[in-house]
Design a protein around this motif. Sequence first.
Motif, PDB file in Angstrom:
ATOM      1  N   ALA A  10      42.235 -18.146 -59.814  1.00 30.58           N
ATOM      2  CA  ALA A  10      42.801 -19.256 -58.916  1.00 30.58           C
ATOM      3  C   ALA A  10      43.849 -19.482 -58.852  1.00 30.58           C
ATOM      4  N   ASP A  11      44.394 -19.486 -57.695  1.00 25.15           N
ATOM      5  CA  ASP A  11      45.978 -19.590 -57.362  1.00 25.15           C
ATOM      6  C   ASP A  11      46.082 -19.866 -55.917  1.00 25.15           C
ATOM      7  N   ASP A  12      47.127 -20.948 -55.619  1.00 24.95           N
ATOM      8  CA  ASP A  12      47.398 -21.473 -54.459  1.00 24.95           C
ATOM      9  C   ASP A  12      48.379 -20.796 -53.606  1.00 24.95           C
ATOM     10  N   LEU A  46      28.937 -16.638 -63.533  1.00 19.81           N
ATOM     11  CA  LEU A  46      30.176 -16.969 -64.238  1.00 19.81           C
ATOM     12  C   LEU A  46      30.872 -15.662 -64.324  1.00 19.81           C
ATOM     13  N   PRO A  47      32.128 -15.896 -64.823  1.00 19.41           N
ATOM     14  CA  PRO A  47      33.085 -14.664 -65.075  1.00 19.41           C
ATOM     15  C   PRO A  47      33.151 -14.380 -66.478  1.00 19.41           C
ATOM     16  N   HIS A  48      33.831 -13.419 -66.815  1.00 19.06           N
ATOM     17  CA  HIS A  48      34.141 -13.143 -68.487  1.00 19.06           C
ATOM     18  C   HIS A  48      35.494 -13.647 -68.588  1.00 19.06           C
ATOM     19  N   VAL A  49      36.349 -13.727 -67.556  1.00 24.24           N
ATOM     20  CA  VAL A  49      37.577 -14.489 -68.184  1.00 24.24           C
ATOM     21  C   VAL A  49      37.911 -15.282 -66.561  1.00 24.24           C
ATOM     22  N   TYR A  50      38.700 -16.443 -67.110  1.00 24.50           N
ATOM     23  CA  TYR A  50      39.208 -17.222 -65.901  1.00 24.50           C
ATOM     24  C   TYR A  50      40.787 -17.103 -65.947  1.00 24.50           C
ATOM     25  N   ILE A  51      41.296 -16.828 -64.765  1.00 23.94           N
ATOM     26  CA  ILE A  51      42.903 -16.766 -64.575  1.00 23.94           C
ATOM     27  C   ILE A  51      43.088 -17.811 -63.697  1.00 23.94           C
ATOM     28  N   LEU A  52      43.798 -18.898 -64.241  1.00 22.55           N
ATOM     29  CA  LEU A  52      44.096 -20.230 -63.336  1.00 22.55           C
ATOM     30  C   LEU A  52      45.744 -20.270 -63.225  1.00 22.55           C
ATOM     31  N   ASP A  53      45.966 -20.690 -62.159  1.00 19.95           N
ATOM     32  CA  ASP A  53      47.592 -21.073 -61.873  1.00 19.95           C
ATOM     33  C   ASP A  53      47.409 -22.629 -62.488  1.00 19.95           C
ATOM     34  N   ILE A  54      48.496 -23.001 -63.080  1.00 20.43           N
ATOM     35  CA  ILE A  54      48.431 -24.328 -63.517  1.00 20.43           C
ATOM     36  C   ILE A  54      48.819 -25.232 -62.354  1.00 20.43           C
ATOM     37  N   TRP A  55      49.755 -24.943 -61.615  1.00 22.22           N
ATOM     38  CA  TRP A  55      50.120 -25.930 -60.346  1.00 22.22           C
ATOM     39  C   TRP A  55      49.469 -25.319 -59.180  1.00 22.22           C
ATOM     40  N   MET A  56      48.349 -25.964 -58.717  1.00 18.35           N
ATOM     41  CA  MET A  56      47.691 -25.750 -57.390  1.00 18.35           C
ATOM     42  C   MET A  56      47.476 -26.830 -56.642  1.00 18.35           C
ATOM     43  N   SER A  57      47.477 -26.703 -55.422  1.00 17.99           N
ATOM     44  CA  SER A  57      47.219 -27.936 -54.613  1.00 17.99           C
ATOM     45  C   SER A  57      45.664 -28.247 -54.721  1.00 17.99           C
ATOM     46  N   GLY A  58      45.659 -29.831 -55.122  1.00 18.20           N
ATOM     47  CA  GLY A  58      44.307 -30.234 -55.217  1.00 18.20           C
ATOM     48  C   GLY A  58      43.607 -30.291 -56.830  1.00 18.20           C
ATOM     49  N   SER A  59      44.306 -29.284 -57.490  1.00 17.91           N
ATOM     50  CA  SER A  59      43.769 -29.171 -59.029  1.00 17.91           C
ATOM     51  C   SER A  59      45.133 -28.810 -59.913  1.00 17.91           C
ATOM     52  N   ASP A  60      44.768 -29.142 -61.005  1.00 25.88           N
ATOM     53  CA  ASP A  60      45.668 -28.740 -62.320  1.00 25.88           C
ATOM     54  C   ASP A  60      45.126 -27.800 -62.893  1.00 25.88           C
ATOM     55  N   GLY A  61      45.510 -26.565 -62.982  1.00 23.49           N
ATOM     56  CA  GLY A  61      44.748 -25.573 -63.933  1.00 23.49           C
ATOM     57  C   GLY A  61      44.593 -26.044 -65.564  1.00 23.49           C
ATOM     58  N   LEU A  88      55.714 -24.774 -69.649  1.00 22.39           N
ATOM     59  CA  LEU A  88      54.189 -25.389 -69.718  1.00 22.39           C
ATOM     60  C   LEU A  88      53.291 -24.642 -70.921  1.00 22.39           C
ATOM     61  N   LYS A  89      53.927 -23.773 -71.739  1.00 20.76           N
ATOM     62  CA  LYS A  89      53.187 -22.934 -72.500  1.00 20.76           C
ATOM     63  C   LYS A  89      52.239 -23.736 -73.544  1.00 20.76           C
ATOM     64  N   ARG A  90      53.200 -24.921 -74.076  1.00 20.97           N
ATOM     65  CA  ARG A  90      52.562 -25.703 -75.030  1.00 20.97           C
ATOM     66  C   ARG A  90      51.474 -26.469 -74.271  1.00 20.97           C
ATOM     67  N   SER A  91      51.605 -27.061 -73.143  1.00 16.68           N
ATOM     68  CA  SER A  91      50.643 -27.803 -72.490  1.00 16.68           C
ATOM     69  C   SER A  91      49.595 -27.027 -72.166  1.00 16.68           C
ATOM     70  N   ALA A  92      49.731 -25.728 -71.936  1.00 21.16           N
ATOM     71  CA  ALA A  92      48.420 -24.749 -71.448  1.00 21.16           C
ATOM     72  C   ALA A  92      47.635 -24.750 -72.957  1.00 21.16           C
TER      73      ALA A  92
END
Length: 120
Positions: A10-12, A46-61, A88-92
């Motif tokens: 997921a990435d915008d 469901l996937p085996h892994v999620y890869i999520l962007d932290i800053w996306m429009s409409g949602s925060d990873g 943002l490593k620590r907040s991740a």
Amino acid sequence: MNKQKRITVADDDPGILDAVSMVLEMEGYEVSTTLNGNTVLTQAELPHVYILDIWMSGSDGRELCQKLKNDERTMHIPVILISASNDLKRSAETAGADDFLAKPFEIDALLQKIANVLTN
């Protein structure tokens, strides 16, 4: 070996989605992508892994990661958060992410992180 492994990205940024999904598919993974992070919460398969962007429009990873980690259906699935800000490593980690990768990243680094979370 990777044939049966599903990854949701997921990435915008459509360019990142295209590049990452192309490489992952060449590596033998089954990939689903979304520009809207909120759709990861409603996936039927469901996937085996999620890869999520932290800053996306409409949602925060990070928020998505917390929701996934608090849901019994998805709490066991590794989440790799990515961001253009290395700060943002620590907040991740606080959000419960299994790993973090700063953009721009080397594809080999991403593949290694995916291999790591799949073997843990």
